[in-house]
Structures are given as C-alpha cells and as structure tokens.
Scaffold this motif. Structure first.
Motif, PDB file in Angstrom:
ATOM      1  N   SER A   1       8.707  -3.332  -1.620  1.00  9.44           N
ATOM      2  CA  SER A   1       8.400  -4.701  -1.187  1.00  9.44           C
ATOM      3  C   SER A   1       7.169  -4.729  -0.293  1.00  9.44           C
ATOM      4  CB  SER A   1       9.586  -5.295  -0.435  1.00  9.44           C
ATOM      5  OG  SER A   1      10.679  -5.440  -1.287  1.00  9.44           O
ATOM      6  N   GLU A   2       7.087  -3.780   0.627  1.00 12.13           N
ATOM      7  CA  GLU A   2       5.936  -3.715   1.525  1.00 12.13           C
ATOM      8  C   GLU A   2       4.655  -3.424   0.736  1.00 12.13           C
ATOM      9  OE1 GLU A   2       3.385  -3.712   4.730  1.00 12.13           O
ATOM     10  OE2 GLU A   2       5.391  -4.552   4.516  1.00 12.13           O
ATOM     11  N   MET A   3       4.735  -2.527  -0.230  1.00 10.72           N
ATOM     12  CA  MET A   3       3.546  -2.213  -1.034  1.00 10.72           C
ATOM     13  C   MET A   3       3.115  -3.409  -1.875  1.00 10.72           C
ATOM     14  SD  MET A   3       3.937   1.742  -2.239  1.00 10.72           S
ATOM     15  CE  MET A   3       5.701   1.961  -2.291  1.00 10.72           C
ATOM     16  N   GLU A   4       4.078  -4.139  -2.446  1.00 12.26           N
ATOM     17  CA  GLU A   4       3.745  -5.327  -3.229  1.00 12.26           C
ATOM     18  C   GLU A   4       3.090  -6.389  -2.356  1.00 12.26           C
ATOM     19  OE1 GLU A   4       7.552  -6.243  -4.923  1.00 12.26           O
ATOM     20  OE2 GLU A   4       7.164  -5.053  -6.724  1.00 12.26           O
ATOM     21  N   ARG A   5       3.603  -6.561  -1.139  1.00 14.66           N
ATOM     22  CA  ARG A   5       3.006  -7.514  -0.208  1.00 14.66           C
ATOM     23  C   ARG A   5       1.569  -7.110   0.112  1.00 14.66           C
ATOM     24  NH1 ARG A   5       1.222  -7.818   4.482  1.00 14.66           N
ATOM     25  NH2 ARG A   5       1.870  -5.729   5.065  1.00 14.66           N
ATOM     26  N   ARG A   6       1.366  -5.829   0.347  1.00 15.18           N
ATOM     27  CA  ARG A   6       0.024  -5.328   0.682  1.00 15.18           C
ATOM     28  C   ARG A   6      -0.930  -5.493  -0.496  1.00 15.18           C
ATOM     29  NH1 ARG A   6      -3.977  -5.082   3.906  1.00 15.18           N
ATOM     30  NH2 ARG A   6      -5.087  -3.118   3.955  1.00 15.18           N
TER      31      ARG A   6
ATOM     32  N   ALA B   1      21.562   4.226   0.985  1.00 17.59           N
ATOM     33  CA  ALA B   1      20.597   4.087   2.074  1.00 17.59           C
ATOM     34  C   ALA B   1      19.193   4.413   1.589  1.00 17.59           C
ATOM     35  CB  ALA B   1      20.982   4.994   3.235  1.00 17.59           C
ATOM     36  N   GLN B   2      19.069   5.474   0.798  1.00 19.05           N
ATOM     37  CA  GLN B   2      17.755   5.843   0.273  1.00 19.05           C
ATOM     38  C   GLN B   2      17.227   4.775  -0.671  1.00 19.05           C
ATOM     39  OE1 GLN B   2      15.825   8.381   1.325  1.00 19.05           O
ATOM     40  NE2 GLN B   2      14.278   7.385   0.107  1.00 19.05           N
ATOM     41  N   GLU B   3      18.107   4.195  -1.481  1.00 14.74           N
ATOM     42  CA  GLU B   3      17.695   3.111  -2.368  1.00 14.74           C
ATOM     43  C   GLU B   3      17.202   1.916  -1.561  1.00 14.74           C
ATOM     44  OE1 GLU B   3      21.032   2.319  -4.892  1.00 14.74           O
ATOM     45  OE2 GLU B   3      20.815   4.222  -5.959  1.00 14.74           O
ATOM     46  N   ALA B   4      17.863   1.610  -0.468  1.00 18.54           N
ATOM     47  CA  ALA B   4      17.439   0.502   0.390  1.00 18.54           C
ATOM     48  C   ALA B   4      16.067   0.791   0.998  1.00 18.54           C
ATOM     49  CB  ALA B   4      18.465   0.260   1.493  1.00 18.54           C
ATOM     50  N   VAL B   5      15.858   2.017   1.423  1.00 16.15           N
ATOM     51  CA  VAL B   5      14.552   2.405   1.977  1.00 16.15           C
ATOM     52  C   VAL B   5      13.484   2.287   0.902  1.00 16.15           C
ATOM     53  CG1 VAL B   5      13.217   4.361   2.857  1.00 16.15           C
ATOM     54  CG2 VAL B   5      15.485   3.897   3.781  1.00 16.15           C
ATOM     55  N   ASP B   6      13.801   2.756  -0.299  1.00 16.37           N
ATOM     56  CA  ASP B   6      12.841   2.674  -1.398  1.00 16.37           C
ATOM     57  C   ASP B   6      12.498   1.231  -1.735  1.00 16.37           C
ATOM     58  OD1 ASP B   6      12.815   5.428  -1.516  1.00 16.37           O
ATOM     59  OD2 ASP B   6      14.169   5.554  -3.248  1.00 16.37           O
ATOM     60  N   ARG B   7      13.520   0.364  -1.773  1.00 13.15           N
ATOM     61  CA  ARG B   7      13.273  -1.057  -2.056  1.00 13.15           C
ATOM     62  C   ARG B   7      12.382  -1.677  -0.980  1.00 13.15           C
ATOM     63  NH1 ARG B   7      18.648  -0.975  -3.519  1.00 13.15           N
ATOM     64  NH2 ARG B   7      19.295  -1.886  -1.545  1.00 13.15           N
ATOM     65  N   ALA B   8      12.627  -1.320   0.262  1.00 13.69           N
ATOM     66  CA  ALA B   8      11.816  -1.853   1.355  1.00 13.69           C
ATOM     67  C   ALA B   8      10.363  -1.383   1.227  1.00 13.69           C
ATOM     68  CB  ALA B   8      12.395  -1.430   2.694  1.00 13.69           C
ATOM     69  N   LYS B   9      10.189  -0.133   0.863  1.00 12.37           N
ATOM     70  CA  LYS B   9       8.830   0.394   0.692  1.00 12.37           C
ATOM     71  C   LYS B   9       8.113  -0.316  -0.455  1.00 12.37           C
ATOM     72  CE  LYS B   9       9.573   5.049   2.488  1.00 12.37           C
ATOM     73  NZ  LYS B   9       9.638   6.487   2.155  1.00 12.37           N
TER      74      LYS B   9
END
Length: 97
Positions: free
Chosen positions: A69-74, A59-67
């Motif tokens: 991805s969001e930072m790369e998009r930004r 779950a933490q890895e999934a949260v980290d991946r989402a973060k």
C-alpha cells in the motif's frame, strides 16, 4: 530491562517479537532499539514462529500488505510529480522559442 537473574520480562520479549514480526524491523534494529543483542532477538522470534506459525504468517502478510500500500501510494505521488514536471518543461520550452 533485565532482572537480577539476568532474564527479561515476558512483556519485553513480546514487544520485541511484535516489532520484528508486525513492523518488519530487522533483528539488529529491534536489538538496538531495546538495548539487546541481535542473537537474543533472533532466538525469541524463532521461538515465537515455532509456537504460533499461523499467527506469524498472518502478521507477515499484514506487514507485506502495508508495504505494498505504501509503495502504491508513493508510485501515485511520483507519477503526479512527473506529470507536473513534464508540463513545466513544455511551458518553459515553449517560452524560450
């Protein structure tokens, strides 16, 4: 939320633990959202991590991946804005001469 015996339902506990582990909320944020005490939330999350260490790591890895991805998009968005501003600055600098 609380029953007459002062205990919380398993569904509430599971939801609170889920938002902390999967959505990355802090104990204080989750406690505020659900009307709980942060120490209670911390205790529930600690218990879940002890019961299911592999699940919480995933779950933490999934949260980290989402973060990430969001930072790369930004970053891409900011790079495009920066390029536009450079072009606009060059245009106006050229026009003032």
């Amino acid at each position: 939320m609380a029953t007459s015996s002062g205990k919380y339902s398993p569904e509430l506990r599971a939801e609170v633990v889920r938002v902390v582990l999967e959505e990355g909320r802090t104990y204080a944020q989750a406690a505020r959202d659900f009307g709980l005490i942060p120490e209670t939330v911390r205790h529930w999350v600690k218990g879940e991590r002890e019961k299911n260490p592999a699940t919480t790591e995933r779950a933490q890895e999934a949260v980290d991946r989402a973060k990430v991805s969001e930072m790369e998009r930004r970053i891409r968005e900011l790079e495009m804005e920066n390029a536009f501003l450079k072009k606009a600055a060059a245009f106006f600098a050229k026009g003032s001469q």
